[in-house]
Scaffold this motif. Structure first.
Motif, PDB file in Angstrom:
ATOM      1  N   UNK A   1       0.843  -1.195   0.000  1.00 19.68           N
ATOM      2  CA  UNK A   1       0.000   0.000   0.000  1.00 19.68           C
ATOM      3  C   UNK A   1       0.880   1.247   0.000  1.00 19.68           C
ATOM      4  N   UNK A   2       0.377   2.347  -0.531  1.00 22.12           N
ATOM      5  CA  UNK A   2       1.113   3.606  -0.505  1.00 22.12           C
ATOM      6  C   UNK A   2       1.669   3.988  -1.860  1.00 22.12           C
ATOM      7  N   UNK A   3       2.519   5.017  -1.858  1.00 18.27           N
ATOM      8  CA  UNK A   3       3.058   5.563  -3.097  1.00 18.27           C
ATOM      9  C   UNK A   3       4.395   4.919  -3.467  1.00 18.27           C
ATOM     10  N   UNK A   4       4.772   5.141  -4.746  1.00 14.79           N
ATOM     11  CA  UNK A   4       6.052   4.635  -5.207  1.00 14.79           C
ATOM     12  C   UNK A   4       5.899   3.320  -5.944  1.00 14.79           C
ATOM     13  N   UNK A   5       6.919   2.993  -6.763  1.00  8.39           N
ATOM     14  CA  UNK A   5       6.856   1.741  -7.506  1.00  8.39           C
ATOM     15  C   UNK A   5       7.018   0.564  -6.551  1.00  8.39           C
ATOM     16  N   UNK A   6       6.616  -0.608  -7.001  1.00  5.63           N
ATOM     17  CA  UNK A   6       6.586  -1.790  -6.136  1.00  5.63           C
ATOM     18  C   UNK A   6       7.980  -2.167  -5.650  1.00  5.63           C
ATOM     19  N   UNK A   7       8.964  -2.057  -6.522  1.00  6.49           N
ATOM     20  CA  UNK A   7      10.321  -2.416  -6.108  1.00  6.49           C
ATOM     21  C   UNK A   7      10.801  -1.530  -4.965  1.00  6.49           C
ATOM     22  N   UNK A   8      10.541  -0.222  -5.037  1.00  9.55           N
ATOM     23  CA  UNK A   8      10.974   0.707  -3.998  1.00  9.55           C
ATOM     24  C   UNK A   8      10.295   0.398  -2.672  1.00  9.55           C
ATOM     25  N   UNK A   9       9.024   0.043  -2.746  1.00 10.76           N
ATOM     26  CA  UNK A   9       8.312  -0.253  -1.499  1.00 10.76           C
ATOM     27  C   UNK A   9       8.877  -1.513  -0.829  1.00 10.76           C
ATOM     28  N   UNK A  10       9.165  -2.536  -1.625  1.00 12.33           N
ATOM     29  CA  UNK A  10       9.755  -3.747  -1.059  1.00 12.33           C
ATOM     30  C   UNK A  10      11.139  -3.441  -0.494  1.00 12.33           C
ATOM     31  N   UNK A  11      11.935  -2.696  -1.218  1.00 14.34           N
ATOM     32  CA  UNK A  11      13.279  -2.327  -0.768  1.00 14.34           C
ATOM     33  C   UNK A  11      13.240  -1.571   0.558  1.00 14.34           C
ATOM     34  N   UNK A  12      12.400  -0.548   0.656  1.00 13.84           N
ATOM     35  CA  UNK A  12      12.367   0.291   1.847  1.00 13.84           C
ATOM     36  C   UNK A  12      11.934  -0.508   3.082  1.00 13.84           C
ATOM     37  N   UNK A  13      10.973  -1.407   2.910  1.00 13.35           N
ATOM     38  CA  UNK A  13      10.499  -2.167   4.074  1.00 13.35           C
ATOM     39  C   UNK A  13      11.535  -3.194   4.536  1.00 13.35           C
ATOM     40  N   UNK A  14      12.219  -3.819   3.591  1.00  9.73           N
ATOM     41  CA  UNK A  14      13.273  -4.752   3.995  1.00  9.73           C
ATOM     42  C   UNK A  14      14.440  -4.003   4.646  1.00  9.73           C
ATOM     43  N   UNK A  15      14.816  -2.873   4.080  1.00 12.53           N
ATOM     44  CA  UNK A  15      15.904  -2.086   4.646  1.00 12.53           C
ATOM     45  C   UNK A  15      15.553  -1.606   6.063  1.00 12.53           C
ATOM     46  N   UNK A  16      14.311  -1.133   6.253  1.00 13.38           N
ATOM     47  CA  UNK A  16      13.890  -0.687   7.582  1.00 13.38           C
ATOM     48  C   UNK A  16      13.905  -1.806   8.605  1.00 13.38           C
ATOM     49  N   UNK A  17      13.508  -3.012   8.160  1.00 15.49           N
ATOM     50  CA  UNK A  17      13.500  -4.151   9.089  1.00 15.49           C
ATOM     51  C   UNK A  17      14.915  -4.536   9.519  1.00 15.49           C
ATOM     52  N   UNK A  18      15.883  -4.389   8.598  1.00 11.75           N
ATOM     53  CA  UNK A  18      17.279  -4.684   8.944  1.00 11.75           C
ATOM     54  C   UNK A  18      17.825  -3.623   9.894  1.00 11.75           C
ATOM     55  N   UNK A  19      17.509  -2.368   9.647  1.00  8.95           N
ATOM     56  CA  UNK A  19      18.054  -1.283  10.464  1.00  8.95           C
ATOM     57  C   UNK A  19      17.476  -1.260  11.882  1.00  8.95           C
ATOM     58  N   UNK A  20      16.212  -1.633  12.036  1.00  8.69           N
ATOM     59  CA  UNK A  20      15.651  -1.592  13.396  1.00  8.69           C
ATOM     60  C   UNK A  20      15.735  -2.940  14.109  1.00  8.69           C
ATOM     61  N   UNK A  21      16.387  -3.928  13.472  1.00 14.26           N
ATOM     62  CA  UNK A  21      16.679  -5.168  14.178  1.00 14.26           C
ATOM     63  C   UNK A  21      15.646  -6.257  14.067  1.00 14.26           C
ATOM     64  N   UNK A  22      14.550  -6.032  13.333  1.00 15.30           N
ATOM     65  CA  UNK A  22      13.577  -7.118  13.172  1.00 15.30           C
ATOM     66  C   UNK A  22      14.150  -8.263  12.351  1.00 15.30           C
ATOM     67  N   UNK A  23      14.945  -7.930  11.335  1.00 20.48           N
ATOM     68  CA  UNK A  23      15.709  -8.931  10.607  1.00 20.48           C
ATOM     69  C   UNK A  23      17.137  -8.890  11.122  1.00 20.48           C
ATOM     70  N   UNK A  24      17.580  -9.981  11.718  1.00 28.73           N
ATOM     71  CA  UNK A  24      18.888 -10.014  12.349  1.00 28.73           C
ATOM     72  C   UNK A  24      19.946 -10.581  11.415  1.00 28.73           C
ATOM     73  N   UNK A  25      21.201 -10.283  11.736  1.00 24.80           N
ATOM     74  CA  UNK A  25      22.311 -10.778  10.949  1.00 24.80           C
ATOM     75  C   UNK A  25      22.296 -12.278  10.812  1.00 24.80           C
ATOM     76  N   UNK A  26      22.464 -12.761   9.573  1.00 24.87           N
ATOM     77  CA  UNK A  26      22.494 -14.196   9.319  1.00 24.87           C
ATOM     78  C   UNK A  26      21.149 -14.800   8.989  1.00 24.87           C
ATOM     79  N   UNK A  27      20.047 -14.058   9.139  1.00 21.11           N
ATOM     80  CA  UNK A  27      18.733 -14.622   8.839  1.00 21.11           C
ATOM     81  C   UNK A  27      18.540 -14.729   7.323  1.00 21.11           C
ATOM     82  N   UNK A  28      17.896 -15.786   6.898  1.00 22.71           N
ATOM     83  CA  UNK A  28      17.677 -16.070   5.474  1.00 22.71           C
ATOM     84  C   UNK A  28      16.358 -15.457   5.026  1.00 22.71           C
ATOM     85  N   UNK A  29      16.395 -14.730   3.909  1.00 16.44           N
ATOM     86  CA  UNK A  29      15.190 -14.143   3.342  1.00 16.44           C
ATOM     87  C   UNK A  29      14.480 -15.158   2.454  1.00 16.44           C
TER      88      UNK A  29
END
Length: 473
Positions: free
Chosen positions: A8-36
């Protein structure tokens, strides 16, 4: 791992997927070594093209957030990444709790830091617990034959444990009960909560001991009760001082908390007579009375009650391990249906494999053996502390006689509550944790004193710990 991505929201689909994955890595929800998830799988779940996901992964890899391993998948990099502020639940003041919850104190810090000299009361020695025997019993309850057919259990608890408790406490404490009278709880505190839920209307008067067990007082307050502290003397609660409007009276007669004195037989008789005259309920919390070093125990109020005015509450937190959260109550017939319903509405039932393991622990004699062994150990620690307090603190503290439990209480002879707080703080700075008697008062001016536990400290550290405590004056 599974990962939620919103498109949901603005921007192309690739950007939205990128931003949410990047945010999850930066705030620690996705931890080092976890497999996507593989690009094909995530694309299918999101109903987008595989290339849309692949481009987002490639961008994150180029920026050093992800690492692709041939034949294994795509992983969050294991090297440290500078974190942004962690995600939190939404803030704001839109909804507020009832006013009583704004007045109750925050829970005490239960962090992992352990004082060098831990004299805090109510903490048993985990090293005395027969862990290997317990592990064997728990493992046995998780065999496939023990857990099938899968179904919910009785809100009152595992039938075998209820029967074992009725037998054990019938012999060891003279409690009059069979399995139908017993309800299993997550410790004594949940038992008090269930009793309060079925009995207390907002504004009802509840009487508690003063000084007394603060968590019980606070719980009844949270249910909307007017909680009144009733003074305690050398014989127990002053029955003549209980308000005539009290709907419930909470007492610890076997080993009064925090003073440690037992309630005399005359007071027990008087309290039961008072409850019958006023149609009130007495909640008897048999607090850590299993560890007894001297006097013969008096009969519980529950065994003296002939008219259904007593609920007996017990817990295994002090005899076994606090983390197990196992307790029980024994209620008169008039309250059992309501308590069963309240338990079902609260949490359906407890952990049945743990309850079944405890039933075997009791029936095979392991609980009795553990208590005998622990009592010998705690008795030696009790004697060390009592001897030192009488010898080295005679001009500062007056010991309250006690022959049971996991702590002793001592009153200050000359100092004020403010002086006592300074002593306790200086002791803390020296690595000595000891509790103030004043914290167990609610209505009346607090009396300066110390509550000194010995369950969490080894005998070899008691002498040095008390020496540092004496140096804190």
């Amino acid at each position: 791992m599974d990962f939620h991505v919103s498109l949901a929201g603005r921007g192309d689909l690739t950007s939205r997927i990128y931003k949410q994955l990047r945010g999850a890595i930066l705030d620690g929800r996705l931890r080092g070594g976890e497999r996507l998830p593989p690009t094909r799988e995530l694309a299918r779940r999101l109903d987008v093209s595989r290339n849309t996901v692949a481009v987002a992964y490639e961008r994150l890899s180029a920026e050093g957030f992800l690492v692709a391993r041939v034949g294994a998948g795509t992983f969050v990099r294991t090297e440290p990444i500078e974190r942004v502020r962690a995600r939190t639940a939404p803030g704001g003041d839109g909804v507020r709790p009832r006013e009583v919850w704004r007045s109750l104190p925050l829970p005490a810090d239960t962090g992992s830091d352990t004082p060098a000299y831990d004299f805090r009361p109510g903490i048993p020695d985990a090293g005395l617990f027969p862990l290997e025997s317990w592990r064997r019993l728990i493992a046995g309850e998780f065999r496939s034959a023990a857990i099938h057919p899968a179904r919910y259990g009785d809100p009152c608890g595992h039938a075998g444990l209820r029967a074992a408790i009725a037998r054990y406490f019938g012999v060891s404490r003279s409690v009059r009960a069979d399995a139908d009278d017993v309800l299993i709880t997550h410790g004594a505190q949940q038992a008090l909560d269930l009793i309060g839920r079925i009995l207390i209307e907002p504004g009802d008067c509840v009487a508690v001991e003063e000084p007394g067990y603060a968590p019980a007082r606070l719980l009844f307050q949270s249910l909307g009760a007017r909680v009144t502290g009733v003074p305690v003397d050398a014989e127990g609660i002053d029955v003549t001082a209980i308000p005539p409007t009290a709907r419930l009276v909470y007492v610890t007669p076997s080993h009064q908390f925090p003073l440690g004195t037992p309630m005399s037989l005359d007071r027990r008789t008087a309290l039961l007579a008072w409850a019958e005259r006023h149609g009130a309920l007495v909640v008897e919390d048999d607090y850590d009375s299993e560890f007894r070093f001297g006097d013969r125990p008096l009969e519980p109020l529950q065994s003296l009650d002939r008219h259904g005015h007593v609920v007996y509450v017990g817990s295994f937190s002090k005899t076994l391990l606090p983390m197990l959260r196992l307790g029980f109550l024994v209620a008169p017939a008039s309250l059992r249906p309501a308590l069963r319903t309240a338990k079902q509405l609260s949490d359906r039932h407890g952990e049945l494999p743990t309850q079944a393991a405890l039933a075997r622990f009791i029936d095979e004699g392991m609980l009795a053996r553990h208590i005998r062994r622990a009592t010998r150990d705690y008795s030696a620690r009790h004697e060390l502390i009592v001897t030192s307090l009488r010898r080295d603190f005679a001009d500062r503290l007056r010991l309250v006689p006690s022959a049971a439990g996991l702590h002793v209480c001592a009153r200050f002879i000359h100092d004020t509550p403010a002086d006592a707080d300074q002593v306790i703080e200086r002791a803390r700075q020296s690595g000595v944790a000891v509790e103030s008697l004043a914290r167990h008062y609610g209505d009346r001016p607090p009396e300066p004193g110390l509550v000194v536990g010995y369950g969490a400290i080894s005998p070899t550290r008691i002498g040095e710990g008390l020496r540092l405590l004496a140096a804190s004056w």
